[in-house]
Design a protein around this motif. Structure first.
Motif, PDB file in Angstrom:
ATOM      1  N   ALA A  69       0.910  -1.142  -0.063  1.00 22.68           N
ATOM      2  CA  ALA A  69       0.112   0.039  -0.099  1.00 22.68           C
ATOM      3  C   ALA A  69       0.721   1.394  -0.006  1.00 22.68           C
ATOM      4  CB  ALA A  69      -1.187   0.037   1.139  1.00 22.68           C
ATOM      5  N   ALA A  70       1.988   1.296   0.807  1.00 20.77           N
ATOM      6  CA  ALA A  70       2.925   2.327   0.713  1.00 20.77           C
ATOM      7  C   ALA A  70       3.587   2.546  -0.630  1.00 20.77           C
ATOM      8  CB  ALA A  70       3.778   2.258   2.111  1.00 20.77           C
ATOM      9  N   LYS A  71       3.935   1.666  -0.904  1.00 21.67           N
ATOM     10  CA  LYS A  71       4.658   1.703  -2.365  1.00 21.67           C
ATOM     11  C   LYS A  71       3.739   1.993  -3.417  1.00 21.67           C
ATOM     12  CE  LYS A  71       6.604  -2.469  -2.051  1.00 21.67           C
ATOM     13  NZ  LYS A  71       7.453  -3.734  -2.486  1.00 21.67           N
ATOM     14  N   ALA A  72       2.397   1.545  -3.389  1.00 27.67           N
ATOM     15  CA  ALA A  72       1.420   2.072  -4.386  1.00 27.67           C
ATOM     16  C   ALA A  72       1.154   3.410  -4.270  1.00 27.67           C
ATOM     17  CB  ALA A  72      -0.035   1.012  -3.996  1.00 27.67           C
ATOM     18  N   ALA A  73       1.163   4.056  -2.989  1.00 31.31           N
ATOM     19  CA  ALA A  73       0.762   5.421  -2.785  1.00 31.31           C
ATOM     20  C   ALA A  73       1.980   6.310  -3.303  1.00 31.31           C
ATOM     21  CB  ALA A  73       0.499   5.811  -1.379  1.00 31.31           C
ATOM     22  N   ALA A  74       3.076   5.827  -3.262  1.00 31.83           N
ATOM     23  CA  ALA A  74       4.251   6.349  -3.771  1.00 31.83           C
ATOM     24  C   ALA A  74       4.349   6.384  -5.151  1.00 31.83           C
ATOM     25  CB  ALA A  74       5.564   5.912  -3.054  1.00 31.83           C
ATOM     26  N   ALA A  75       3.752   5.450  -5.919  1.00 31.88           N
ATOM     27  CA  ALA A  75       3.824   5.375  -7.519  1.00 31.88           C
ATOM     28  C   ALA A  75       2.565   6.211  -7.991  1.00 31.88           C
ATOM     29  CB  ALA A  75       3.687   4.076  -7.771  1.00 31.88           C
ATOM     30  N   LEU A  76       1.887   6.853  -7.343  1.00 36.54           N
ATOM     31  CA  LEU A  76       0.810   7.832  -7.826  1.00 36.54           C
ATOM     32  C   LEU A  76       1.466   8.965  -8.589  1.00 36.54           C
ATOM     33  CD1 LEU A  76      -1.941   7.627  -5.156  1.00 36.54           C
ATOM     34  CD2 LEU A  76      -1.771   6.464  -7.402  1.00 36.54           C
ATOM     35  N   PRO A  77       0.953   9.656  -9.560  1.00 38.08           N
ATOM     36  CA  PRO A  77       1.707  10.683 -10.043  1.00 38.08           C
ATOM     37  C   PRO A  77       1.683  11.986  -9.521  1.00 38.08           C
ATOM     38  CG  PRO A  77       0.051   9.553 -11.614  1.00 38.08           C
ATOM     39  CD  PRO A  77       0.076   8.891 -10.414  1.00 38.08           C
ATOM     40  N   GLU A  78       0.684  12.061  -8.470  1.00 33.37           N
ATOM     41  CA  GLU A  78       0.812  13.249  -7.624  1.00 33.37           C
ATOM     42  C   GLU A  78       1.433  13.108  -6.328  1.00 33.37           C
ATOM     43  OE1 GLU A  78      -2.930  10.717  -6.654  1.00 33.37           O
ATOM     44  OE2 GLU A  78      -1.870  11.523  -8.349  1.00 33.37           O
ATOM     45  N   ALA A  79       2.007  11.926  -6.200  1.00 34.22           N
ATOM     46  CA  ALA A  79       2.754  11.755  -4.752  1.00 34.22           C
ATOM     47  C   ALA A  79       3.880  12.442  -4.858  1.00 34.22           C
ATOM     48  CB  ALA A  79       3.218  10.269  -4.868  1.00 34.22           C
TER      49      ALA A  79
ATOM     50  N   ALA B 175      22.797  17.401   6.838  1.00 37.25           N
ATOM     51  CA  ALA B 175      24.229  16.908   7.463  1.00 37.25           C
ATOM     52  C   ALA B 175      23.895  15.937   8.601  1.00 37.25           C
ATOM     53  CB  ALA B 175      25.152  18.170   7.799  1.00 37.25           C
ATOM     54  N   ALA B 176      22.771  16.343   9.459  1.00 41.87           N
ATOM     55  CA  ALA B 176      22.837  15.370  10.511  1.00 41.87           C
ATOM     56  C   ALA B 176      22.508  13.884  10.299  1.00 41.87           C
ATOM     57  CB  ALA B 176      21.419  16.035  11.097  1.00 41.87           C
ATOM     58  N   LEU B 177      22.542  13.538   9.182  1.00 44.21           N
ATOM     59  CA  LEU B 177      22.376  12.142   8.948  1.00 44.21           C
ATOM     60  C   LEU B 177      23.826  11.505   8.811  1.00 44.21           C
ATOM     61  CD1 LEU B 177      20.006  12.058   5.484  1.00 44.21           C
ATOM     62  CD2 LEU B 177      19.306  11.511   7.935  1.00 44.21           C
ATOM     63  N   ILE B 178      24.825  12.337   8.761  1.00 40.24           N
ATOM     64  CA  ILE B 178      26.337  11.994   8.872  1.00 40.24           C
ATOM     65  C   ILE B 178      26.748  11.191   7.705  1.00 40.24           C
ATOM     66  CG2 ILE B 178      27.854  10.795  10.183  1.00 40.24           C
ATOM     67  CD1 ILE B 178      26.251  10.883  12.723  1.00 40.24           C
ATOM     68  N   ALA B 179      25.994  10.319   7.346  1.00 39.92           N
ATOM     69  CA  ALA B 179      26.442   9.436   5.856  1.00 39.92           C
ATOM     70  C   ALA B 179      25.112   8.524   5.793  1.00 39.92           C
ATOM     71  CB  ALA B 179      27.500   8.520   6.193  1.00 39.92           C
ATOM     72  N   GLY B 180      24.564   8.670   4.340  1.00 39.04           N
ATOM     73  CA  GLY B 180      23.559   7.729   3.882  1.00 39.04           C
ATOM     74  C   GLY B 180      22.226   8.709   3.469  1.00 39.04           C
ATOM     75  N   PHE B 181      21.070   7.896   3.235  1.00 36.94           N
ATOM     76  CA  PHE B 181      19.910   8.788   3.067  1.00 36.94           C
ATOM     77  C   PHE B 181      18.613   8.497   3.671  1.00 36.94           C
ATOM     78  CE2 PHE B 181      22.636   7.496  -0.451  1.00 36.94           C
ATOM     79  CZ  PHE B 181      22.992   8.609  -1.358  1.00 36.94           C
ATOM     80  N   GLU B 182      17.799   9.284   3.539  1.00 37.02           N
ATOM     81  CA  GLU B 182      16.459   9.133   3.892  1.00 37.02           C
ATOM     82  C   GLU B 182      15.326   9.438   2.909  1.00 37.02           C
ATOM     83  OE1 GLU B 182      15.784  10.126   8.787  1.00 37.02           O
ATOM     84  OE2 GLU B 182      15.155  11.362   7.147  1.00 37.02           O
ATOM     85  N   LEU B 183      14.543   8.603   2.571  1.00 38.70           N
ATOM     86  CA  LEU B 183      13.561   8.763   1.402  1.00 38.70           C
ATOM     87  C   LEU B 183      12.024   9.265   2.439  1.00 38.70           C
ATOM     88  CD1 LEU B 183      12.611   8.822  -1.337  1.00 38.70           C
ATOM     89  CD2 LEU B 183      11.913   6.481  -1.084  1.00 38.70           C
ATOM     90  N   HIS B 184      11.543  10.348   1.921  1.00 37.64           N
ATOM     91  CA  HIS B 184      10.051  10.492   2.596  1.00 37.64           C
ATOM     92  C   HIS B 184       9.086  10.584   1.375  1.00 37.64           C
ATOM     93  CE1 HIS B 184      11.937  13.088   6.015  1.00 37.64           C
ATOM     94  NE2 HIS B 184      12.891  12.714   5.249  1.00 37.64           N
ATOM     95  N   GLY B 185       8.138   9.857   1.806  1.00 36.76           N
ATOM     96  CA  GLY B 185       7.007   9.519   0.930  1.00 36.76           C
ATOM     97  C   GLY B 185       5.743  10.118   1.321  1.00 36.76           C
ATOM     98  N   PRO B 186       4.754   9.759   0.774  1.00 34.42           N
ATOM     99  CA  PRO B 186       3.195  10.273   1.155  1.00 34.42           C
ATOM    100  C   PRO B 186       3.115   9.982   2.578  1.00 34.42           C
ATOM    101  CG  PRO B 186       3.122   9.357  -0.945  1.00 34.42           C
ATOM    102  CD  PRO B 186       4.392   8.977  -0.540  1.00 34.42           C
ATOM    103  N   HIS B 187       3.442   8.564   2.940  1.00 36.18           N
ATOM    104  CA  HIS B 187       2.683   8.095   4.382  1.00 36.18           C
ATOM    105  C   HIS B 187       3.813   7.260   4.879  1.00 36.18           C
ATOM    106  CE1 HIS B 187      -1.250   9.291   3.342  1.00 36.18           C
ATOM    107  NE2 HIS B 187      -1.257   8.406   2.117  1.00 36.18           N
ATOM    108  N   PHE B 188       5.249   7.661   4.704  1.00 37.92           N
ATOM    109  CA  PHE B 188       6.300   6.864   5.059  1.00 37.92           C
ATOM    110  C   PHE B 188       7.659   7.710   5.163  1.00 37.92           C
ATOM    111  CE2 PHE B 188       6.367   5.949   0.765  1.00 37.92           C
ATOM    112  CZ  PHE B 188       7.639   6.124   0.271  1.00 37.92           C
TER     113      PHE B 188
END
Length: 247
Positions: free
Chosen positions: A163-173, A211-224
């Motif tokens: 469900a989270a991946k489906a919400a992220a795949a919407l064009p308006e996401a 820069a607070a992440l120090i190293a790496g990534f975060e992905l922000h989606g519609p509900h996650f």
């Protein structure tokens, strides 16, 4: 021997007269006096008997009164002893409760102090770990670090609910990729391409640096929010250490 009957008769008459006179004028008053004294003595004896009976009754009443006083005294003493014992038990119970409250308060204070010290220690350790991680990240090749953390981020996305991946795949996401350091054009394109494939979308991702992440990534989606970075790793390690110390 010749008896003079006339003289004897006269003497007999004199004796009879004397007896009559004594009986009339002496013995009767004496007998009356004796009877009166006997009756007086009887009355005195009756009065003495009555007084003796009254004295015995009074003595008995005094004895009963004393017995009543003794019983009442014993009752009062027993009541006083019971009250004293009750008061003693009450004071002991109050002392036990007060001591238990003091012990609980002292234990709570010691526990709070220990927890505060533990939090301070973990905060210092976390700050030190962040500082060390930041220095290490500064010595490594950003491209190599980004590629390694990008693989972990793609793996985390694969574990998202459908469900989270489906919400992220919407064009308006709206999708945002947060990185610890600025990404070069080639690395940014590679990161977006891999993430779009993982999410099943063709939409572009907004890029932001934290820069607070120090190293790496975060992905922000519609509900996650899903991430793979050293800040999350260090926070997770800190939680595990706290849990281990409490266990």
């Amino acid at each position: 021997m010749t008896i003079d009957w006339w003289t004897l008769a006269i003497q007999t008459i004199n004796v009879l007269i004397l007896v009559w006179l004594l009986a009339r004028f002496f013995w009767r008053p004496v007998a009356a006096m004796i009877e009166e004294r006997r009756q007086t003595a009887a009355r005195i004896l009756d009065d003495a008997e009555k007084k003796r009976a009254e004295a015995e009754a009074a003595e008995k009443a005094v004895a009963e009164t004393r017995a009543g006083f003794a019983a009442e005294r014993d009752t009062l003493l027993e009541a006083a002893r019971a009250e004293a014992e009750s008061l003693h038990r009450k004071r002991l119970a109050e002392a036990d409760r007060d001591a238990a409250a003091r012990i609980a308060k002292a234990e709570a204070a010691a526990r709070d102090a220990h927890q505060a010290e533990e939090r301070a220690w973990f905060d210092r350790a976390g700050d030190l770990a962040l500082s060390i991680a930041g220095r290490l990240a500064g010595r490594l090749d950003p491209a190599v670090i980004a590629a390694a953390f990008l693989d972990g981020l793609v793996a985390e996305i694969a574990r998202l609910p459908d469900a989270a991946k489906a919400a992220a795949a919407l064009p308006e996401a709206e999708l945002e990729l947060v990185s610890a350091a600025p990404l070069g054009p080639a690395l940014a394109e590679t990161a977006q391409q891999r993430l779009r494939e993982a999410l099943g979308t063709t939409a572009a991702l907004n890029l932001r640096v934290d820069a607070a992440l120090i190293a790496g990534f975060e992905l922000h989606g519609p509900h996650f929010v899903v991430g793979n970075n050293w800040r999350e790793d260090l926070a997770r390690i800190g939680q595990e250490l706290r849990h281990d110390r409490r266990s």
